[in-house]
Design a protein around this motif. Structure first.
Motif, PDB file in Angstrom:
ATOM      1  N   GLU A  69       0.906  -1.182  -0.005  1.00 13.93           N
ATOM      2  CA  GLU A  69       0.039   0.178  -0.011  1.00 13.93           C
ATOM      3  C   GLU A  69       0.765   1.212   0.020  1.00 13.93           C
ATOM      4  O   GLU A  69       1.775   1.356   0.812  1.00 13.93           O
ATOM      5  N   ILE A  70       0.620   2.168  -1.027  1.00 14.62           N
ATOM      6  CA  ILE A  70       1.589   3.363  -1.170  1.00 14.62           C
ATOM      7  C   ILE A  70       0.860   4.496  -0.483  1.00 14.62           C
ATOM      8  O   ILE A  70       1.398   5.422   0.083  1.00 14.62           O
ATOM      9  N   TRP A  71      -0.702   4.565  -0.633  1.00 10.92           N
ATOM     10  CA  TRP A  71      -1.298   5.597  -0.121  1.00 10.92           C
ATOM     11  C   TRP A  71      -2.765   5.038   0.397  1.00 10.92           C
ATOM     12  O   TRP A  71      -3.328   4.326  -0.351  1.00 10.92           O
ATOM     13  N   SER A  72      -3.456   5.795   1.406  1.00 16.91           N
ATOM     14  CA  SER A  72      -4.768   5.515   1.692  1.00 16.91           C
ATOM     15  C   SER A  72      -5.322   6.628   2.340  1.00 16.91           C
ATOM     16  O   SER A  72      -4.492   7.414   2.964  1.00 16.91           O
ATOM     17  N   GLU A  73      -6.636   6.888   2.383  1.00 20.05           N
ATOM     18  CA  GLU A  73      -7.128   8.118   2.823  1.00 20.05           C
ATOM     19  C   GLU A  73      -8.572   7.582   3.135  1.00 20.05           C
ATOM     20  O   GLU A  73      -9.156   6.910   2.266  1.00 20.05           O
ATOM     21  N   ASN A  74      -9.196   8.135   4.272  1.00 20.94           N
ATOM     22  CA  ASN A  74     -10.868   7.903   4.553  1.00 20.94           C
ATOM     23  C   ASN A  74     -11.559   9.329   4.347  1.00 20.94           C
ATOM     24  O   ASN A  74     -10.944  10.317   4.790  1.00 20.94           O
ATOM     25  N   TYR A  75     -12.570   9.260   3.724  1.00 21.78           N
ATOM     26  CA  TYR A  75     -13.264  10.479   3.714  1.00 21.78           C
ATOM     27  C   TYR A  75     -14.751  10.361   4.058  1.00 21.78           C
ATOM     28  O   TYR A  75     -15.425   9.456   3.769  1.00 21.78           O
ATOM     29  N   THR A  76     -15.418  11.415   4.838  1.00 18.60           N
ATOM     30  CA  THR A  76     -16.698  11.190   5.629  1.00 18.60           C
ATOM     31  C   THR A  76     -17.446  12.595   4.928  1.00 18.60           C
ATOM     32  O   THR A  76     -17.032  13.603   5.165  1.00 18.60           O
ATOM     33  N   ARG A  77     -18.593  12.160   4.199  1.00 16.20           N
ATOM     34  CA  ARG A  77     -19.437  13.474   3.791  1.00 16.20           C
ATOM     35  C   ARG A  77     -20.824  13.247   3.944  1.00 16.20           C
ATOM     36  O   ARG A  77     -21.415  12.186   4.091  1.00 16.20           O
TER      37      ARG A  77
END
Length: 265
Positions: free
Chosen positions: A28-36
């Motif tokens: 895994e190079i990059w990860s992100e969580n988004y809450t909208r």
């Protein structure tokens, strides 16, 4: 590299997880969580598409600037062309694509039904009209089994849906692809088909399905070498597209490159 993720919805809140992995190692190079908040699902989709692409480009190219950000926003707008703001119509469109991608007579009939619901809910939904056209065209491929009347009905419906899509969005790549299919296979207008696909490729140069269609035209014109090169381009753009690989395999076999053809199959 592979971008993947998941979506979880609770009430009017949505949580999107996205990650970038290296396919050769699984790292895994990059990860992100988004809450909208889902007050406007399409606004959320637009925002997150731009945000995720911007962050991925930063990971892969080492950063970006204001100009790069503007280019990304423009590309997201292009990708949304021909769409809808009707959530229910969009859902039927996505379901139609799911069924169409089964590449079967049953799946195509189910796709027709879903696309039809989408355009009934939003008659201005150009992408759904283009999808409807292509589903009818797939069914035309069963011509001998359908019988003459049914074949003619599907072809007439495909022509009408293509015309509706292009009337709404004259430069919609998916509609131009459907028009090229009709021109190549039923009007025997190879130049027209070639022109339609070249226009579509200028608008969507990373769409592997357009390269497959352009290769089909090249083969119809007798240029097997060019056709094979275009199929290779399609596979390079979308390595997990079975349609592109099967076409490439077939034409490798036609040119007697049997071990490579077998590997592709």
């Amino acid at each position: 590299h592979l971008v993947e993720g998941s979506v979880r919805k609770a009430g009017e809140t949505v949580r999107i997880a996205a990650r970038l992995t290296k396919t050769t190692t699984g790292d895994e190079i990059w990860s992100e969580n988004y809450t909208r908040d889902l007050k406007d699902v399409f606004a959320v989709q637009t925002e997150l598409a731009a945000t995720i692409v911007e962050q991925l480009r930063g990971q892969l190219t080492g950063g970006g600037d204001a100009k790069a950000k503007a280019v990304i926003q423009e590309q997201v707008q292009i990708a949304e062309k021909g769409g809808t703001r009707n959530v229910e119509a969009h859902q039927h469109y996505l379901q139609g694509r799911f069924y169409a991608n089964r590449f079967s007579e049953k799946g195509s009939n189910e796709a027709v039904a879903e696309y039809q619901k989408a355009v009934e809910l939003d008659p201005g939904f150009a992408l759904a009209w283009a999808g409807l056209a292509e589903a009818h065209l797939f069914l035309c491929g069963f011509g001998g089994e359908l019988g003459g009347a049914s074949f003619e009905a599907h072809l007439a419906s495909a022509r009408e849906a293509t015309a509706r899509a292009l009337a709404l969005e004259a430069n919609l790549p998916e509609a131009l692809r459907a028009r090229a299919h009709i021109q190549l296979n039923y009007d025997f207008d190879w130049k027209g088909a070639d022109d339609s696909l070249q226009a579509a490729l200028r608008l969507a140069p990373a769409d592997s399905t357009l390269f497959v269609a352009a290769a089909n035209v090249a083969h119809a014109k007798g240029d097997v070498a060019h056709a094979t090169a275009l199929y290779r381009d399609a596979v390079a753009l979308d390595p997990v597209n079975p349609v592109a690989r099967s076409y490439l395999a077939y034409y490798l076999a036609v040119t007697r490159q049997f071990p490579v053809a077998e590997a592709e199959y």
